[in-house]
Motif scaffolding. Structure first.
Motif, PDB file in Angstrom:
ATOM      1  N   LEU A 277     -35.505  72.576  34.277  1.00 44.57           N
ATOM      2  CA  LEU A 277     -33.974  72.687  34.653  1.00 44.57           C
ATOM      3  C   LEU A 277     -33.202  73.944  33.837  1.00 44.57           C
ATOM      4  N   THR A 278     -32.380  74.417  34.574  1.00 43.89           N
ATOM      5  CA  THR A 278     -31.444  75.465  34.211  1.00 43.89           C
ATOM      6  C   THR A 278     -30.635  74.658  33.094  1.00 43.89           C
ATOM      7  N   LYS A 279     -30.514  74.981  31.708  1.00 41.33           N
ATOM      8  CA  LYS A 279     -29.864  74.348  30.693  1.00 41.33           C
ATOM      9  C   LYS A 279     -28.483  74.175  30.856  1.00 41.33           C
ATOM     10  N   GLY A 280     -27.935  72.881  30.634  1.00 41.04           N
ATOM     11  CA  GLY A 280     -26.576  72.740  30.814  1.00 41.04           C
ATOM     12  C   GLY A 280     -26.342  72.227  32.227  1.00 41.04           C
ATOM     13  N   SER A 281     -27.001  72.360  32.952  1.00 43.38           N
ATOM     14  CA  SER A 281     -26.624  71.810  34.419  1.00 43.38           C
ATOM     15  C   SER A 281     -27.155  70.108  34.590  1.00 43.38           C
ATOM     16  N   ASP A 282     -26.669  69.974  35.830  1.00 45.00           N
ATOM     17  CA  ASP A 282     -26.913  68.421  36.345  1.00 45.00           C
ATOM     18  C   ASP A 282     -28.437  68.263  36.715  1.00 45.00           C
ATOM     19  N   ASP A 285     -29.557  67.246  40.161  1.00 47.78           N
ATOM     20  CA  ASP A 285     -29.485  68.104  41.270  1.00 47.78           C
ATOM     21  C   ASP A 285     -30.676  69.100  41.414  1.00 47.78           C
ATOM     22  N   ASN A 288     -30.718  72.909  40.829  1.00 48.98           N
ATOM     23  CA  ASN A 288     -30.371  73.555  39.427  1.00 48.98           C
ATOM     24  C   ASN A 288     -31.804  73.750  38.816  1.00 48.98           C
ATOM     25  N   TYR A 289     -32.938  73.618  39.283  1.00 46.58           N
ATOM     26  CA  TYR A 289     -34.111  73.826  38.930  1.00 46.58           C
ATOM     27  C   TYR A 289     -34.659  74.998  39.459  1.00 46.58           C
ATOM     28  N   GLN A 472     -30.198  69.349  25.094  1.00 46.38           N
ATOM     29  CA  GLN A 472     -29.287  69.100  25.997  1.00 46.38           C
ATOM     30  C   GLN A 472     -28.810  67.570  25.903  1.00 46.38           C
TER      31      GLN A 472
END
Length: 962
Positions: A277-282, A285, A288-289, A472
């Motif tokens: 996961l891209t940090k800070g994202s949902d 979804d 966002n990976y 997170q």
């Protein structure tokens, strides 16, 4: 908590008992003097005019025997900067690598936290440790912890550098360490030791005090010690800051990241990868990976200890009372409580190891179908706290009687030693709860995520989102205390070992020859060893992510009798100022394997007053320990280098190895020409040794036979009369151990199979036919053939004449190992494996100390030399591979990496203060020397030898005498 309370209560009882005896000592001498005021020196005191030297049971008037004995007296101990006597002994040139290095935080089992001496580098279980001539209690593995003896109680340490099974029985193959406590101590003494590394860590605090009183009839001494050393963290040293010493994430760092990843298509499409996961994202979804980048691998050294923390509390009481003019009662009490704390990085959870995917019905699953995932439990590092409580009691009587004009000494005694162990582990997953936590889950009307489904909720469960990165916040975060409590329980292992021994000895002179009296000693011993070690029920059942293990439980008894003779042959003759022979034999009957008889012969010859020539031949044996015979199976994720690896394995430069790997040698899978070893997460290894992704099993062997040994020594001591205070010694030794009991290793099995071509060894493991990865292996204990070593000990001592500017003393001790060889079996076609100079097996160790004293002031400077080492070349060190054309006698072409020798310097200044105190200030490793990088990680979890200094260590010692 209950166990700790029991420990505290037992400690309090022991201290109260010791203090009560100390109070009583003021009364005992009064009665002793009142009842015997008209009596002279008791008959038992006559025997104190003779000494009993380690390695013999016959009292004698001098310390010289046919065997090489090194003595470290109390003055020498106090001039060293070691925090414990065990540290001091580890610096002996005859000592091998530390058995369980405190630099290896990955060590497990009941022995962690102890100090175990290994003479001649042939294994600590082949060195016998005595306390006042009687065995220390051993763990189920047969190891004896030297650290439990308070330094304040020690008078001297005698190290017998020879085999002594004929005198002491099992284990005395490499030598004997006999710790002798102070006798007839009067007054009081308190000591304080404070120190820490120059980096500001690893603080050590040692406090002790001793009380004693004695008179002509009785004596009593109490010593109490409190010892504490803080841990040192791997991230605070350059050589342990990164895995395998590499600051590059692609080399040795762990694929199992604290940020989590699943196996699939990242984002809207693309190739299969580990998606993070891209940090800070949902996290729900999929857009966002993205693929996990090599730079995002985990540096697990950030959470690891380089040196474990340790605390000890020791109480020692000893005394004697002359119940009659020729009968004396002796007693000893030793209590020790040891606590050791280890920490390693959070568990690298991989679903491949447990068949536990993130459910497609999980609220946290971004793609709606079961997926494999990786997630390190970074929020909860793995810790182990080992608490060991030891209690030892010895009581007996001794005396003397005359037959004609000959005095005979006798003694009878009983010994009981008990060790109780509690290991508390935290940081491993409860797999039952983990399966529920990554199973189906849903968002409830209360805004919280719950386990199960809305139609069928699961109670007593906390859901986990393994794809949520460390740091997170969000639903299912591993930082949630409730989730941590649910996933990470405490695991408890318990153990107990007991040693019970009864002995009787008789010694004296039989008759006289022209050269002197013929001495004799005869005795009997009964010893019973019993032990158990019970891992936590979760580990035994395989329901935790910790290494699975089954229990150890067993016992045996031994009846032994011995006889020893000392025969003077010539005296005061030309070229024979003295010539004497010594012979001993011991018969042992074990309840579990039968009988064994071991003998010894020695000769002492003084052709002139200044020169002593000595030699000995002896048989020895080591009985299998309880753990060797009755230990359970244990799981391990081993580090190893696969010989078939075409990047860093032997197959790269050895054609015969490559041919065996590609032909399915020994019935194994046929490997592709470009085979690369697979590590954690099933990814190709980038550094070596590389940790397996599959759990291997090791275990005991109830069919083990005792080891047998033959030891030979020959030496001389020259003390010229024209140079007072000067002496030099040279001793040669050779030890051969047959039926050697050894723990197999993954590397040994693979090299025996592919490098040495031993087909029988190929059946110990299984390879995946498609990937070539080793998916299972069993390596237990075995009688492995033989082990042989030979070398020389050189000692020089010189007390220079006194000068107006002070008195100087020089001590120089060197051990040169001629060879250290091992053969894995008795097959004549199997080649001998040389071990000398490979990491941890030094060819040369040498210590030099220069001491200066002038009035109340003194100082000393010492140097500790370790010869260079060598290790196999691996990919991470290929640029440093400086002997690429090396050909090994057992494996053929085998490129090596050689490193230079290492010298550590120590210093100390001392002052005898006018208020009857001594103050010493010093530093170990004065120049802050860092040893060479060793990618083979000898005796360590890091690319650095576990026996080397880890920084400049400053210390202050204060001794107050009353």
């Amino acid at each position: 908590m209950k166990f700790r309370k029991v420990l505290s209560n037992r400690l309090a009882v022991s201290v109260r008992f010791a203090l009560s005896i100390s109070a009583l000592v003021a009364v005992v001498p009064v009665f002793a003097q009142a009842g015997n005021s008209d009596q002279g020196r008791p008959e038992t005191a006559k025997k104190l005019e003779t000494v009993t030297v380690t390695g013999s049971r016959i009292p004698r008037v001098d310390m010289e025997t046919a065997q090489p004995v090194l003595t470290i007296d109390r003055a020498q101990i106090e001039k060293q900067g070691a925090a414990s006597v065990a540290d001091l002994l580890q610096n002996l040139t005859e000592a091998g690598s530390p058995t369980i290095s405190r630099a290896n935080a990955l060590s497990s089992g009941e022995d962690v936290g102890g100090y175990y001496i290994d003479l001649r580098n042939i294994g600590s279980t082949r060195t016998l440790v005595l306390l006042n001539g009687k065995r220390l209690g051993a763990t189920t593995s047969g190891r004896q912890d030297l650290g439990q003896i308070p330094a304040s109680a020690i008078d001297r340490i005698e190290i017998l550098k020879d085999g002594a099974s004929s005198v002491y029985g099992s284990d005395a193959i490499g030598g004997v360490v006999n710790v002798i406590t102070r006798k007839n101590f009067k007054g009081a003494e308190a000591n304080a030791y404070l120190g820490q590394y120059g980096q500001g860590d690893g603080a050590a605090q040692v406090y002790d005090f001793s009380l004693g009183t004695s008179n002509e009839r009785s004596s009593l001494m109490l010593s109490v010690q409190q010892y504490k050393e803080d841990p040192v963290w791997a991230k605070d040293r350059s050589y342990s800051r990164y895995p395998n010493g590499s600051r590059y994430p692609t080399t040795g760092w762990s694929l199992v990241s604290q940020n989590g990843a699943f196996s699939g298509l990242c984002g809207a499409g693309g190739d299969p990868a580990w998606c993070t996961l891209t940090k800070g994202s949902d996290p729900r979804d999929i857009a966002n990976y993205r693929p996990l980048a090599p730079s995002e691998r985990t540096n697990f050294a950030e959470q690891m200890m380089l040196q474990t923390g340790l605390e000890r509390t020791s109480v020692f009481v000893s005394g004697h009372y002359d119940v009659a003019s020729n009968v004396r009662f002796n007693g000893e009490l030793l209590y020790n409580k040891r606590s050791t704390r280890q920490q390693i990085a959070g568990y690298p959870f991989s679903t491949g190891g447990f068949d536990m995917p993130l459910s497609g019905e999980s609220y946290f699953n971004p793609i709606g179908k079961d997926v494999a995932f990786l997630r390190r439990g970074w929020e909860v590092p793995r810790t182990t706290n080992s608490e060991l409580e030891s209690f030892r009691f010895v009581a007996g009587f001794e005396g003397g009687f005359d037959i004609g004009d000959r005095l005979w000494n006798w003694d009878v005694s009983a010994l009981h030693n008990r060790n109780d162990l509690l290991k508390t582990g935290h940081g491993d997953f409860n797999l039952v709860h983990a399966r529920n936590a990554v199973g189906p889950s849903y968002l409830g009307s209360d805004g919280k995520v719950h386990c199960g489904t809305s139609a069928s909720p699961v109670s007593d469960c906390v859901p986990w989102n393994p794809l949520l990165p460390y740091g997170q916040a969000g639903h299912g975060s591993l930082a949630d205390p409730a989730l941590q409590t649910y996933l990470f329980p405490e695991f408890h292992d318990t153990g107990r070992t007991t040693t019970t021994m009864y002995s009787a000895n008789l010694a004296g002179s039989l008759f006289s020859l022209p050269a002197g009296d013929v001495g004799m000693a005869i005795g009997y011993e009964y010893r019973r060893e019993q032990g158990r070690f019970a891992p936590d029920a979760f580990n035994q059942s395989g329901l935790s992510s910790g290494l699975p293990a089954t229990g150890t439980s067993g016992k045996y008894a031994v009846n032994e009798g011995y006889v020893e003779f000392d025969v003077p042959v010539l005296s005061d003759k030309a070229f024979a100022r003295e010539l004497s022979l010594n012979a001993a034999t011991r018969h042992s009957r074990y309840s579990n394997f039968g009988n064994t008889t071991n003998s010894k012969f020695g000769v002492k010859w003084k052709p002139m007053d200044d020169l002593l020539v000595r030699g000995s031949w002896s048989q020895g044996f080591r009985a299998p320990s309880i753990d060797n015979l009755y230990g359970g199976a244990n799981g391990t994720f081993a580090f190893y280098t696969d010989p078939c690896d075409t990047v860093s394995g032997s197959a790269k430069g050895n054609g015969s190895v490559a041919a065996r790997c590609s032909s399915g040698f020994g019935g194994q899978a046929v490997l592709s020409p470009g085979f690369v070893q697979l590590g954690q997460g099933g990814s190709p290894c980038t550094s070596y040794p590389c940790q397996t992704n599959y759990q291997f099993i090791s275990g005991s062997n109830d069919k083990l036979r005792p080891e047998t040994a033959t030891t030979r020594t020959l030496g001389l001591v020259y003390s010229p009369s024209y140079a007072q205070g000067f002496d030099v010694s040279l001793d040669w030794y050779k030890i051969r151990i047959d039926n050697s009991i050894s723990t197999d290793s993954v590397t040994d099995i693979l090299e025996d199979c592919y490098l040495r071509g031993i087909t029988a060894r190929c059946s110990s493991f299984t390879r995946d036919p498609s990937t070539g990865a080793i998916t299972s292996m069993f390596f237990g204990l075995t009688n492995k053939g033989w082990l042989e070593t030979a070398g020389y000990d050189i000692g020089v001592n010189y007390r220079l004449p006194k000068f107006s500017f002070g008195q100087f003393k020089l001590q120089w001790n060197t051990t040169y190992v001629d060879y250290l060889n091992e053969k894995s079996d008795n097959n004549p076609d199997t080649k001998v494996q040389p071990l000398n100079s490979y990491a941890g097996n030094f060819r040369v160790r040498s210590n030099v100390m220069l001491d200066w004293a002038l009035g109340d002031f003194g100082a000393n400077w010492s140097m500790r030399y370790y010869s260079g080492m060598k290790e196999r070349c691996v990919a991470v060190a290929m640029a440093e591979c400086n002997d690429r054309n090396h050909v090994a006698p057992d494996t053929g072409a085998r490129p090596l990496r050689r490193v230079a020798s290492t010298i550590f310097n120590d210093m100390q200044f001392r002052w005898n203060a006018p208020w009857n105190a001594t103050i010493a200030l010093g530093a170990n490793n004065v120049f802050d020397k860092v040893g060479p990088t060793m990618y083979s990680q000898p005796n360590s979890a890091f690319p650095y030898y576990g026996g080397f200094d880890i920084g400049r260590f400053y210390y202050l010692k204060y001794q107050q005498r009353f």
